[in-house]
Design an enzyme around this catalytic site. Sequence first.
Site, PDB file in Angstrom:
ATOM      1  N   HIS A 455       0.818  -1.217   0.000  1.00 27.14           N
ATOM      2  CA  HIS A 455       0.000   0.000   0.000  1.00 27.14           C
ATOM      3  C   HIS A 455       0.852   1.268   0.000  1.00 27.14           C
ATOM      4  CE1 HIS A 455      -3.682   2.159   0.231  1.00 27.14           C
ATOM      5  NE2 HIS A 455      -4.388   1.152   0.715  1.00 27.14           N
ATOM      6  N   ASP A 459      -1.787   2.413  -4.240  1.00 30.91           N
ATOM      7  CA  ASP A 459      -3.041   2.503  -3.492  1.00 30.91           C
ATOM      8  C   ASP A 459      -4.040   1.454  -3.980  1.00 30.91           C
ATOM      9  OD1 ASP A 459      -2.133   4.581  -1.938  1.00 30.91           O
ATOM     10  OD2 ASP A 459      -2.825   6.117  -3.345  1.00 30.91           O
TER      11      ASP A 459
END
Length: 482
Positions: A455, A459
Site C-alpha cells: 500500500h 493505493d
Amino acid sequence: MSAFVRVLPRISRSSVLTGSLRLQLRCYASYPAHTIIGMPALSPTMTQGNLAVWSKKEGDQLAPGEVIAEIETDKAQMDFEFQEDGYLAKILVPEGTKDIPVNKPIAVYVEDKDDVAAFKDFKLEDSGPDAKTSTKAQPAESQGAKKQDAPSEKAKSPAPEAKERTTAAPQGRVFASPLAKTIALEKGIALKDVQGTGPRGRITKADIESYLETSSKQSSVGGASVTASAASAAPQVAAAAAPSGTSTASYEDVPISTMRSIIGERLLQSTQGIPSYIVSSKISVSKLLKLRQSLNATANDKYKLSINDLLIKAITVAAKRVPDANAYWLPNENVIRKFKNVDVSVAVATPTGLLTPIVKNCEAKGLSQISNEIKELVKRARINKLAPEEFQGGTICISNMGMNNAVNMFTSIINPPQSTILAIATVERVAVEDATAENGFSFDNQVTITGTFDHRTIDGARGAEFMKELKTVVENPLEMLL
C-alpha cells in the site's frame, strides 16, 4: 625456532572474491611465501556458509576463473571461482563443514609448484603470531580507478607490483573485480552491460561508478530474493501411541539450513514490515488456452508454451499500463522507483528452498524467448546453479500453483523491495449463462488470480486497476501483441 612473519599487502592482483580473507604471508625459516584463502561472501547478506564440495585437491594447479569449491550460501549452492594463478597447497577445512564464518581461513595456495610439499603438515598457527588480516587492501583497478587505501602502519614496506596478465579473457565469461561485483549486485547492474577497462577486459570499481553516473535506468537490488507462496518448514510429525500403553511422541528433528533460516527471516520481515492488501479476480482463460494450443501446434519443436509463459507476458503488459505495480519502495533513498522495464521474478520450489529466477526485460521479448529462458532458469534453479544476478532483483513477481488442482485460490507474500506479487491458482471449468446454448449455459475455463500489493507504493484503487488490466489482457490475449 621462531618464524619471522610480516604482512605484505597485494595491490596488483585481484582478490579471490568480495569479502574473502587475504593474508599474504612471507614466512622465513618456516614456510615458503603463501596466501591464505578465506571463506568468501558470495552474496551481500551472507555472513556464514557451508563448504559443500572441494572441486580441487591439494597439489592441483589453479587458474583465474576456475571453480575450486562449491559453497552453500544463504541463497543457494554456488561455485567459488578462484581469480589467481598458483597451486592449492593445503586444504584447511574439509568438505561438508557447516556454518563457516565469512573470512575464516579455508585453504592455502602458493605460486610455485615446488612449494606445495612444504605445506603437508601446515596449520594456520604455523604462519606466526604477527600475521594480520588485510581487510583494507582493494583488488587492483585500472589506471582510471580510485586510489587504494593506504597500507597498515605495520606494513610500511609494500611489495612490488606484479606484472599484469595480458592474455585474452575466455569467451562468454564476464571478468570483474570482487568490489565491482559487490557494487553491481547492490545496484542491480548486469555486468554484461558494463565495458571493462581493467586487465583482460576486467570490470573494475571505476567502471561500475562510471556506468552509474551515465545511466539513470539501473535498479537497486533488494537483498535476497525470497518469495513465499505457502512457505513450509519441515514438519515435526506426531505418531501413534506406543504399544506399551504409554503415550510417547515420535518425530524427526531436521536441522535448519542457512538458506531456510534466511527465508524465515525475510518472510517475517515482509509480513511484519509491509502494509499489504490483496485483490482477487476470477479470469477466463478459455481464449488463452486456445491461443496456446494453436501456437504449440505450429511450433515444430522450436518451443512449447505453457500457461505460465503466457501469463508472464500478460502481467508484463498490465505492468506497463499500471506502472505503480512495477515499483520499489526505497525508504533509505526516500523514493518510490517506478521501472520502465519489467523483470518478472518466477517463484520456483527447490529441494533446499524457494528461489525466484528472473526473466529480464519481458516487455522486449516474445513468448518463445520467455518460454525458453524460463525453462533454462528453472532447470538450473533446481540444482542450485544460478548466478546471484539471475535470482536477485526483479520488479514484479509471479507464483503459480496451478499445477495442483486442489488449489483454487491462495495469496503470496511480497518480496521486498518489490510492490506486487501475483498468485495463480488452478484452472477450473465453471458453468456460465449462455443464451445461445441449447441448455442455456456453457462451460468456461477460469482461474483465480490474487494480487498482493504494497500500500505504500500502490493505493487500493490502482491495485484494482492493475487487476482489471490483467483480466482484460488474459481474456483478450491478442492484446499482448499491441
